[in-house]
Design a protein around this motif. Structure first.
Motif, short mmCIF file in Angstrom:
data_model
loop_
_atom_site.label_atom_id
_atom_site.label_comp_id
_atom_site.label_asym_id
_atom_site.label_seq_id
_atom_site.Cartn_x
_atom_site.Cartn_y
_atom_site.Cartn_z
N UNK A 34 6.71 6.39 -11.13
CA UNK A 34 7.65 5.27 -12.16
C UNK A 34 7.18 4.12 -11.76
N UNK A 35 8.32 3.14 -12.06
CA UNK A 35 7.91 2.12 -12.03
C UNK A 35 7.36 1.36 -10.14
N UNK A 36 6.88 0.80 -9.63
CA UNK A 36 7.14 0.82 -8.46
C UNK A 36 7.02 -0.48 -8.39
N UNK A 37 7.14 -0.91 -6.79
CA UNK A 37 7.30 -2.40 -6.00
C UNK A 37 6.90 -3.74 -6.74
N UNK A 38 7.04 -4.61 -6.71
CA UNK A 38 6.60 -6.07 -7.91
C UNK A 38 5.16 -6.22 -7.06
N UNK A 39 5.39 -6.30 -5.87
CA UNK A 39 3.78 -6.95 -4.84
C UNK A 39 2.64 -5.46 -4.71
N UNK A 40 3.18 -4.47 -4.80
CA UNK A 40 1.73 -2.96 -5.02
C UNK A 40 0.80 -3.48 -5.33
N UNK A 41 -0.44 -3.66 -4.37
CA UNK A 41 -1.96 -3.77 -4.68
C UNK A 41 -2.20 -2.44 -4.85
N UNK A 42 -2.07 -1.40 -4.30
CA UNK A 42 -2.90 -0.06 -3.97
C UNK A 42 -2.23 1.08 -3.68
N UNK A 43 -2.64 1.94 -4.65
CA UNK A 43 -1.73 3.37 -5.08
C UNK A 43 -3.30 4.05 -4.52
N UNK A 44 -2.95 5.44 -3.92
CA UNK A 44 -4.08 6.08 -3.53
C UNK A 44 -2.80 8.10 -4.03
N UNK A 45 -3.91 8.16 -5.01
CA UNK A 45 -3.20 9.90 -5.59
C UNK A 45 -3.61 10.57 -5.38
N UNK A 46 -4.95 10.60 -4.82
CA UNK A 46 -5.88 11.27 -5.09
C UNK A 46 -5.40 12.58 -4.30
N UNK A 47 -5.78 14.00 -5.19
CA UNK A 47 -5.54 15.25 -5.29
C UNK A 47 -4.42 15.38 -5.14
N UNK A 48 -3.61 15.27 -6.25
CA UNK A 48 -2.56 15.19 -6.20
C UNK A 48 -2.04 16.36 -8.01
N UNK A 49 -2.70 17.20 -7.77
CA UNK A 49 -2.85 18.45 -8.52
C UNK A 49 -2.04 18.65 -9.84
N UNK A 50 -0.36 18.24 -9.70
CA UNK A 50 0.39 18.55 -10.48
C UNK A 50 0.76 16.91 -11.11
N UNK A 51 0.23 15.88 -11.05
CA UNK A 51 0.13 14.60 -12.19
C UNK A 51 0.80 14.42 -13.32
N UNK A 62 0.95 -0.83 -0.27
CA UNK A 62 -0.21 0.12 -0.03
C UNK A 62 0.85 1.34 -0.07
N UNK A 63 0.79 2.41 -0.77
CA UNK A 63 1.18 3.40 -0.87
C UNK A 63 0.09 4.78 -1.39
N UNK A 64 0.23 5.78 -0.25
CA UNK A 64 -0.61 6.77 0.31
C UNK A 64 0.23 7.09 -0.53
N UNK A 65 0.00 8.08 -0.84
CA UNK A 65 0.47 10.42 -1.95
C UNK A 65 -0.69 10.81 -2.00
N UNK A 107 -1.99 -9.64 -7.89
CA UNK A 107 -3.09 -11.16 -8.06
C UNK A 107 -4.06 -9.63 -7.74
N UNK A 108 -4.47 -8.57 -7.20
CA UNK A 108 -5.21 -7.72 -6.56
C UNK A 108 -4.27 -6.15 -6.52
N UNK A 109 -5.67 -4.76 -7.56
CA UNK A 109 -4.59 -3.67 -7.47
C UNK A 109 -4.99 -2.53 -7.88
N UNK A 110 -5.34 -1.85 -7.04
CA UNK A 110 -6.46 -1.20 -6.92
C UNK A 110 -5.44 0.62 -7.57
N UNK A 111 -6.04 1.45 -7.96
CA UNK A 111 -5.38 2.96 -8.40
C UNK A 111 -6.43 3.97 -8.41
N UNK A 112 -6.15 5.05 -7.51
CA UNK A 112 -7.17 6.30 -7.70
C UNK A 112 -6.65 7.32 -7.50
N UNK A 113 -7.24 8.30 -9.00
CA UNK A 113 -6.05 9.97 -8.43
C UNK A 113 -7.56 10.88 -9.11
N UNK A 114 -8.35 10.79 -7.72
CA UNK A 114 -9.24 11.18 -8.23
C UNK A 114 -9.11 12.97 -7.91
#
Length: 570
Positions: free
Chosen positions: A297-314, A284-287, A327-334
């Motif tokens: 960029x490239x992230x760890x091999x076993x990453x399952x969830x990334x939260x990027x909500x509110x990263x206005x410059x992304x 789990x990586x929360x940004x 086996x599961x992957x979640x990606x949130x960029x609200x």
């Protein structure tokens, strides 16, 4: 004896006459202001719960409860002093003092040699934590002093508590620490959220002892700091809102071999160090709200969830799944509005995830600032629901069908701010999908959630989820059913303003393929996920969709040569 929420109870009686009492619960007795001294000398009481006794200002001056295991004083907002411990209380394992008005702890707390949990969260008048107390707390596993806004020190001998597994100093006034403290080798969770120096001062994070940042000539005030190799058991690290700038995330963060959850939200860096992809256990990586973050960029091999909500410059997330094996992957960029535009990269991420051979996929979820359902989605409808009808004589190629992608476009209208309904993760808006098979509700599953600040998003967002057939079977999706309806709706206790504007469903297939290997000069056989392909075995109950005959005609006119040789599975 249970007297919870007895609002007229003012004082307790003499407990000498009930020598075998084991539990006394006075939670929520908001007018209780006097505790008889006999209670804190009772020999048999195991549990004493005085939670939210908001009028309680003092306790008897001495406590000697030799059988007591749990003492709850949480929310006693007027309680300023804790009694002196005068006898053996080695049975006490949980002491909850969060939300009290304590200014200090008596030195006799060190006699609590069996204490496992000490909670001082939001004790806003607490100014010091004596080092002498630590000497006796040999069994302490959890220490929570978060929100103690006047607390300026952490005991230097804390590292000697080898049993310590969880430490939370979030929101304290700690500003300068020596490099010799809080490195107990068994520490599993550490939070320093919101601990930062004022903007005009040198970054406090660069002086934080475990923060692993080497001395820099440009910062003469920085300390020489130990390596992260001293935290081999750390599983969760929360460094959010610590004013961390570009280059201040140390490259040797990869030494946290056991790290599973990393929270870096509300910081000022532009990119993550390349070594972060060596955190092989990170899931789990929360940004969230990293306003200057430009690329991922490239992230760890076993990453399952990334939260990027509110990263206005992304702007770029191109290689995020390059080596992902989960086996599961979640990606949130609200509210990442710079990602708006050509959404081909969304398809590329999905396709890239599917193409990793020998992967067992349990699910995918993407939330991105896109206002339309992608063109490659076969079945779509305006509004919050979609009904799929299978023609009675259709051929269902179950050998190829591996799962379904479902999606919805949602928007949150402007509304008065609300508070988090689930304080555990501070989420105020939650979206669920209900599934009806042959008009009978079979399941409801979670789609997406986000907090109140991001609930004020000014743009539409697209949520795409993929579920394999095996998981949909568990949900209750009957693939032989003639009538399947999906409906998206806010959770009953969700924040206001959430509207679903459109939704869709798309079957995903897999083919067996032979490809010529230029190196070995041989044909090899593998599986290819065909996100675009479908057998068009379903019709959608909406007038806005193409008919089956139109779909078949479109398919027949497509004569583009295939670069690979496809063979149906047995």
């Amino acid at each position: 004896m249970r007297f919870s929420h007895c609002k007229n109870l003012i004082r307790t009686p003499d407990f000498t006459g009930v020598p075998y009492l084991e539990e006394l619960i006075l939670e929520g007795c908001i007018r209780l202001c006097e505790i008889h001294s006999s209670l804190l000398l009772h020999k048999k009481v195991i549990l004493l719960n005085l939670k939210d006794c908001a009028s309680l200002r003092t306790l008897p001056s001495k406590i000697a409860m030799e059988s007591l295991r749990e003492l709850v004083l949480s929310g006693c907002s007027k309680l300023r002093m804790f009694p002196e411990i005068v006898g053996s209380m080695e049975c006490l394992s949980q002491l909850l003092l969060d939300g009290t008005a304590l200014k200090e702890l008596p030195l006799s707390v060190e006699l609590l040699c069996g204490l496992v949990l000490l909670n001082l969260k939001d004790c806003k008048n607490l100014k010091s934590f004596p080092s002498a107390i630590i000497n006796g707390l040999k069994c302490l596993k959890t220490l929570n002093i978060s929100g103690c806004s006047k607390l300026e020190n952490v005991p230097e001998n804390l590292r000697e508590v080898e049993s310590l597994e969880e430490l939370d100093i979030s929101g304290t006034a700690v500003r300068q620490l020596t490099s010799s403290i809080f490195l107990p080798k068994n520490l599993k969770a550490l939070s320093v959220r919101g601990c930062k120096r004022p903007q005009e001062s040198t970054s406090w994070f660069s002086r934080f002892p475990i923060s692993l940042i080497p001395r820099r000539s440009s910062n003469p005030m920085a300390l020489m700091l130990p390596s992260l190799s001293g935290l081999p058991s750390l599983r969760k690290l929360d460094l959010s809102d610590c004013n961390i700038g570009e280059g201040e995330i140390p490259t040797d963060i990869c030494n946290l071999f056991s790290l599973q959850e990393l929270v870096l939200s509300k910081n000022n860096f532009v990119s993550l160090p390349g070594t972060i992809n060596r955190l092989s256990e990170l899931k789990f990586l929360e940004l969230e709200d990293c306003m200057r973050l430009v690329s991922l960029q490239e992230l760890p091999p076993n990453i399952q969830q990334i939260r990027l909500d509110g990263c206005a410059s992304l702007e770029r997330v191109s290689d995020v799944l390059k080596s992902c094996k989960s086996e599961y992957f979640g990606f949130s960029a609200v509210k990442c509005l710079k990602l708006v535009g050509d959404n081909d990269w969304v398809f590329s991420m999905l396709e890239g995830f599917f193409k990793v051979e020998s992967r067992k996929i349990n699910g995918l979820c993407f939330v991105v600032p896109v206002s339309e359902i992608p063109e490659w989605f076969r079945y779509k409808n305006e509004g919050s629901s979609i009904t799929i009808i299978k023609p009675p004589n259709s051929y269902h190629n179950r050998n190829k069908l591996v799962g379904y992608a479902v999606c919805c476009v949602f928007h949150v209208h402007k509304h008065l701010a609300t508070t988090a309904r689930n304080s555990g993760h501070n989420r105020t808006h939650q979206l669920y999908c209900g599934m009806k098979v042959d008009k009978i509700l079979t399941c409801t599953f979670h789609v997406v959630d986000f907090n109140e600040e991001l609930g004020q998003a000014v743009s539409d967002h697209l949520c795409i989820s993929y579920y394999p057939c095996q998981r949909l079977y568990q949900f209750g999706w009957n693939f032989e059913a003639n009538h399947v309806e999906l409906s998206f709706r806010p959770y009953v206790h969700s924040g206001p303003g959430l509207e679903v504007k459109a939704c869709g469903v798309h079957p995903v297939y897999v083919d067996e393929v032979e490809e010529f290997n230029q190196t070995t000069k041989e044909w090899r056989r593998s599986k290819v996920w065909n996100v675009y392909e479908s057998d068009y075995i379903f019709d959608v109950a909406t007038a806005s969709k193409r008919s089956l005959s139109e779909c078949a005609g479109a398919e027949a006119s497509d004569e583009e040569p295939q670069p690979k040789r496809y063979k149906e599975l047995e």
